[in-house]
Design a protein around this motif. Structure first.
Motif, short mmCIF file in Angstrom:
data_model
loop_
_atom_site.label_atom_id
_atom_site.label_comp_id
_atom_site.label_asym_id
_atom_site.label_seq_id
_atom_site.Cartn_x
_atom_site.Cartn_y
_atom_site.Cartn_z
N GLN A 586 -28.96 58.10 0.83
CA GLN A 586 -27.90 57.09 0.94
C GLN A 586 -28.47 55.74 0.49
O GLN A 586 -29.53 55.31 0.99
CB GLN A 586 -27.39 57.00 2.38
CG GLN A 586 -26.20 56.05 2.49
CD GLN A 586 -25.59 56.02 3.87
OE1 GLN A 586 -26.29 56.14 4.87
NE2 GLN A 586 -24.27 55.83 3.93
N GLU A 600 -31.96 55.75 1.98
CA GLU A 600 -32.39 56.43 3.21
C GLU A 600 -32.27 57.92 2.98
O GLU A 600 -31.23 58.41 2.52
CB GLU A 600 -31.53 56.03 4.43
CG GLU A 600 -31.99 56.77 5.68
CD GLU A 600 -31.21 56.38 6.95
OE1 GLU A 600 -30.30 55.53 6.88
OE2 GLU A 600 -31.52 56.96 8.00
N ARG A 604 -30.29 67.67 5.37
CA ARG A 604 -29.07 68.47 5.40
C ARG A 604 -29.45 69.95 5.52
O ARG A 604 -30.48 70.37 4.98
CB ARG A 604 -28.24 68.28 4.12
CG ARG A 604 -27.71 66.87 3.91
CD ARG A 604 -26.60 66.57 4.94
NE ARG A 604 -26.08 65.21 4.80
CZ ARG A 604 -26.47 64.18 5.58
NH1 ARG A 604 -27.43 64.35 6.45
NH2 ARG A 604 -25.90 63.00 5.43
N ASP A 718 -31.32 51.97 14.79
CA ASP A 718 -30.32 51.92 15.88
C ASP A 718 -30.56 50.75 16.82
O ASP A 718 -30.38 50.86 18.04
CB ASP A 718 -30.35 53.21 16.72
CG ASP A 718 -30.14 54.45 15.87
OD1 ASP A 718 -29.50 54.33 14.80
OD2 ASP A 718 -30.62 55.52 16.26
N ARG A 741 -24.57 51.08 13.72
CA ARG A 741 -23.23 51.01 13.12
C ARG A 741 -22.13 50.81 14.17
O ARG A 741 -21.02 50.42 13.85
CB ARG A 741 -22.94 52.20 12.25
CG ARG A 741 -22.84 53.53 12.94
CD ARG A 741 -22.33 54.59 11.95
NE ARG A 741 -22.29 55.89 12.58
CZ ARG A 741 -23.27 56.74 12.59
NH1 ARG A 741 -24.40 56.45 11.95
NH2 ARG A 741 -23.16 57.89 13.20
N GLU A 774 -25.94 49.12 9.39
CA GLU A 774 -25.57 50.52 9.07
C GLU A 774 -24.06 50.69 9.18
O GLU A 774 -23.39 49.94 9.89
CB GLU A 774 -26.20 51.49 10.08
CG GLU A 774 -27.71 51.47 10.15
CD GLU A 774 -28.21 52.40 11.23
OE1 GLU A 774 -29.22 53.07 10.98
OE2 GLU A 774 -27.61 52.47 12.33
N GLU A 777 -18.31 50.19 6.12
CA GLU A 777 -17.27 51.02 5.47
C GLU A 777 -16.22 50.15 4.74
O GLU A 777 -15.50 50.65 3.88
CB GLU A 777 -16.58 51.89 6.51
CG GLU A 777 -17.53 52.94 7.08
CD GLU A 777 -16.88 53.83 8.12
OE1 GLU A 777 -15.69 53.62 8.43
OE2 GLU A 777 -17.57 54.74 8.61
N TYR A 796 -20.55 53.94 3.84
CA TYR A 796 -19.65 54.65 2.93
C TYR A 796 -18.97 53.72 1.93
O TYR A 796 -18.44 54.15 0.92
CB TYR A 796 -18.57 55.39 3.72
CG TYR A 796 -19.14 56.50 4.62
CD1 TYR A 796 -20.41 57.02 4.37
CD2 TYR A 796 -18.38 57.03 5.66
CE1 TYR A 796 -20.92 58.02 5.18
CE2 TYR A 796 -18.88 58.04 6.47
CZ TYR A 796 -20.17 58.53 6.24
OH TYR A 796 -20.67 59.51 7.01
#
Ligand SMILES: Nc1nc2c(ncn2[C@@H]2O[C@H](COP(=O)(O)O[C@H]3[C@@H](O)[C@H](n4cnc5c(=O)[nH]c(N)nc54)O[C@@H]3COP(=O)(O)O)[C@@H](O)[C@H]2O)c(=O)[nH]1
Length: 822
Positions: A586, A600, A604, A718, A741, A774, A777, A796
């Motif tokens: 990302q 980052e 997955r 975080d 975020r 973080e 959007e 995003y």
């Protein structure tokens, strides 16, 4: 043996010749067609001297009678009567007459038998021949011939000559005034001569005052005079250097019968026994075999019990028993009488009143001519105490003194057995302390130990009746409580949480922890120990997931989740082996230049059946099973390798788990990943969460410093979601702070979020640390962040994490001055 053989040979050689003569006569008198010869033809006429040896027996209606008897027979019978029943004569004669006549009558043939009779102290053997005949009056008469064999022997001589004990008869010699003055041997046996070591001829008629053997001593003479004077008997022993003789004397008027036994071997055995008994270090006593009265004790027993010898000899063995065991005396007496006291485990009292546990070993012995029991005593008090200590240690936790897991499980199994037979329902509580690890890490293990002891103390206080608390290990506890249903169990658990969560004062430090409890009820949630423990544990897990300080009951659905989790664990291991993981990237956008400054790296899992699985779902499981260590290594190697292909200056950020820090070879792994990929260290950013600084702080801080020394950059992920983020910033000079975020999401709507973002950005600025927001959007969020001075954004709005193959496209899209937001 050889004497008996000689005797039997002699008897068989002396078989009387008249018997075959009589048999022939009987045969000759038997006329053709007759079953029996006539009485007159056999018994009358030519018998001559044999007539005295004949008795005529008549069978009168089943009763055998002596009809006539010759003089010899009368002498043998010691009865001169005729016409009397055979049964009326002396039994030794009657038996053989009946046997011979009955056999002759039933076989209708002559029958020979043998009789042994004692006459005048002599054993005499007689041949008896029964000859069945018919009489002219129709009755059956048995002519019976009796004659003694030449061999005979003296019964007393036979007995006396075969015993090893000496037997002597002494006649008392009196003076003119009638007073006994000497004794003369009038009879003796072989053994007497041997024991007195004299030839038999010297002993016979020997007068004791002549001297020459042990019976002549003044002591023996005095005892003999005494026995003769007062009648009765006496027994005494004569001891010399080489042997011991036991003498028994009995006076019959002026005749004194004396027995002499050599008891040397017996005396030696007694002496050895005394030595073994008296000097034995093991307490020993001798009891009367019937009453259990103590007859003798050794010194060790006096020392061990503290009684005096006189005291013990007045006691019965039961007097050594503590009062609680007196009820068993009757039973013990019965067992003693049955010889069943050989091995017993019991308690005894010492003179000072203290009780000891003993093992007693009994053995029947003859003691002073009476039935006795020799009892050896082993004091096993210390052994029992040690056994009890070991048993206690095996079942209790050494730190808190609470029952341990094994004891807990045994007790639970026992309670469940009772419950199965209709007893009370019960609840199993699994208790886990919240924040204990923090205290342990922060204040050190000794303090942690004292805290656990305090927790155990509070737990114990809450256990009433048959309830039981145990420490299963670490900060895990459990309890079995007898409860009537879920409500009562829930109330009990809530009370326990409140009690355990109250502050602790340990060495002047106020410590606050909490407790979470999982509850499984029997029989609803299980009827076996394993099932209940497992289910209570699952409920505890759920309580923990809810943040602790709560209790949760087991629910069936938890079991399904646990199953799901077990499947996941299994699946994860398989997936790693089969390389089902891949990395997505990302972009991290520099706010000032609007270009990509790095990516980052996000893991997955492309599951063959379930599709893409989120790391949020599988990373915690991988951490729990330790798979995160090899998986994290792979991520690092793979990410560095990929980043090395990117344009210079583009960084890669890799997330690290706290578990990877625990493996202790993290620095090595990072160095290898850099070396193998040739990626410049400053292009690698490692993202950590505050959990790394919560646990094993010193060691993890040291690791962080080593990583920093490699040249890699360290980011705090975080940020703002944990407890004491600010103090972490002081403990390590981070290169970057990532604003969670959750604050970015409501930035436009919530003033508190804006305030936090503003504070973190300000902090970053003043500490000269990059701040990355973080989850960006929307453009609106980006504007706010830019306005607050945030350096970097990710979300995003720009791009979700994409496979490595798309990086070139992303760089083209957001490279140089291009950005979606721009
Ligand atoms: N120890 C490791 N942890 C890893 C690794 N890879 C991932 N993770 C951690 O897993 C958690 C979940 O990650 P993921 O599902 O990948 O979620 C990340 C992003 O996809 C998501 N994200 C990014 N932008 C947005 C957005 O605009 N909106 C939105 N709702 N989500 C967004 O955020 C996650 C990245 O978070 P962070 O790491 O805090 O930057 C997650 O905690 C990962 O850290 C790994 O290799 N090792």
């Amino acid at each position: 043996m050889s004497a008996a053989k000689t005797m039997s040979e002699k008897i068989s050689n002396d078989l009387f010749d008249d018997i075959p003569v009589l048999k022939r006569k009987w045969q000759a008198a038997l006329k053709p067609g007759q079953t029996l010869p006539r009485y007159e033809d056999v018994m009358l006429g030519s018998l001559g001297r044999l007539a005295d040896h004949i008795a005529v027996l008549k069978n009168d209606g089943g009763v055998l009678e002596i009809s006539r008897s010759g003089r010899y027979v009368q002498h043998w019978l010691q009865d001169e009567r005729w016409d009397i029943a055979v049964a009326a004569v002396s039994p030794d004669c009657a038996t053989v007459l009946t046997e011979a006549a009955s056999s002759a009558l039933s076989s209708r043939q002559p029958h020979a038998a043998t009789a042994h009779c004692v006459r005048d102290g002599m054993v005499r053997t007689y041949d008896v021949l029964a000859l069945p005949t018919s009489s002219r009056w129709g009755s059956t008469l048995v002519g019976t011939y009796i004659n003694e064999r030449s061999a005979q022997y003296n019964l007393l001589d036979a007995i006396f000559s075969t015993t090893d004990d000496g037997v002597i008869s002494l006649a008392t010699i009196r003076d003119s005034a009638g007073a006994p003055r000497d004794f003369q041997v009038v009879h003796h046996n072989r053994a007497a001569a041997e024991l007195l070591r004299l030839p038999s001829s010297d002993l016979q008629w020997h007068r004791l005052k002549q001297g020459g053997h042990v019976l002549c001593g003044p002591d023996v003479m005095a005892r003999l005079f005494e026995v003769v004077a007062h009648g009765g008997s006496d027994q005494f022993e004569l001891d010399s250097d080489d042997r011991n003789l036991r003498l028994g004397v009995h006076a019959f008027g002026d005749i004194v019968s004396m027995t002499i036994a050599d008891v040397t071997a017996l005396k030696r055995r007694e002496a050895s026994f005394r030595l073994l008994f008296d000097a034995n270090p093991m307490p020993m006593c001798i009891l009367d075999g019937k009453t259990a009265q103590i007859l003798n004790v050794n010194d060790a027993m006096l020392r061990h019990y503290g009684y005096s010898r006189a005291d013990l000899l007045c006691m019965n063995v039961w007097d050594l028993w503590p009062p609680g065991e007196w009820g068993a005396v009757d039973d013990a007496l019965t067992r003693l009488a049955d010889g069943d006291l050989f091995h017993r485990d019991c308690r005894h009292c010492k003179a000072d009143g203290s009780e000891i546990e003993v093992l007693t070993y009994g053995r029947e012995i003859n003691y002073d001519g009476r039935d006795g029991v020799l009892m050896a005593i082993v004091d096993i008090t210390e052994r029992r105490r040690a056994e009890a200590r070991i048993a206690y240690m095996a079942h209790h936790d050494g730190l808190t003194g609470l029952p341990n897991r094994e004891f807990f499980q045994q007790r639970l199994a026992q309670e469940l057995d009772e419950a199965a037979s209709g007893a009370r329902p019960l609840a199993v509580l699994c208790i886990d302390l919240d924040l204990f690890k923090t205290v342990n890490d922060s204040f050190g293990h000794p303090m942690g130990d004292r805290l656990l002891q305090a927790v155990a103390g509070r737990l114990k206080q809450q256990m009433h009746g048959g309830n039981l608390a145990a420490r299963l290990g670490g900060d895990e506890f459990a309890a079995i409580v007898s409860q009537d249903g879920a409500d009562e169990s829930g109330e009990f658990a809530a009370r326990l949480i409140s009690v355990l969560s109250a502050p602790y004062d340990i060495d002047g430090n106020e410590l606050v922890i909490g407790a979470s409890i999982g509850i499984a009820l029997s029989p609803l949630d299980g009827t076996s120990c394993e099932e209940l423990m497992k289910n209570a544990d699952m409920a505890l897990y759920r309580a923990k997931q809810h943040g602790g300080r709560v209790h949760r009951f087991f629910e069936r659905e938890m079991d399904l989740q646990a199953q799901k989790r077990r499947d996941m664990e299994h699946d994860l291991r398989r997936a790693f082996a089969q390389a089902e993981f891949e990395l997505h990237y990302q972009p991290l956008i520099d706010v000032a230049s609007n270009i990509i400054s790095g990516f980052e790296c996000l893991l997955r899992w492309r599951h063959p059946d379930k599709g893409m699985i989120s790391p949020a779902e599988f990373i915690p499981v991988a951490e729990d099973i330790g798979l995160i260590v090899p998986l994290g290594e792979w991520v690092l190697r793979e990410a560095c390798h990929e980043a090395a292909t990117w344009p210079d200056g583009i960084k890669v950020a890799v997330n690290l788990s706290a578990v990877q820090f625990r493996s202790r070879n993290l620095v090595q792994v990072v160095m290898q990943a850099l070396a193998q990929s040739s990626l410049a260290p400053e292009r690698l950013e490692l993202e950590i969460t505050e959990s790394i600084l919560l646990a094993e702080t010193d060691a993890n801080l040291a690791t962080l410093h080593q990583l920093r020394q490699l040249g890699v950059r360290i980011s705090m992920d975080d940020f703002g979601t944990g407890y004491s983020s600010l103090s972490y910033l002081r403990s390590f000079p981070f290169d970057k702070i990532k604003i969670d975020r959750s604050f970015v999401k409501d930035l436009a709507q919530r003033s508190d979020c804006l305030a936090i973002v503003r504070a973190i950005s300000g902090l970053g600025r003043s500490l000269n640390i990059i701040t990355t927001a973080e989850g960006v959007e929307t453009s609106e969020q980006l504007d706010w962040l830019r306005a607050e001075g945030c350096n970097q954004v990710q979300g995003y709005l720009f791009s979700a994490a994409r496979p490595a193959a798309e990086i070139a496209g992303l760089l083209a899209r957001f490279g140089a001055r291009s950005s979606k937001a721009a």
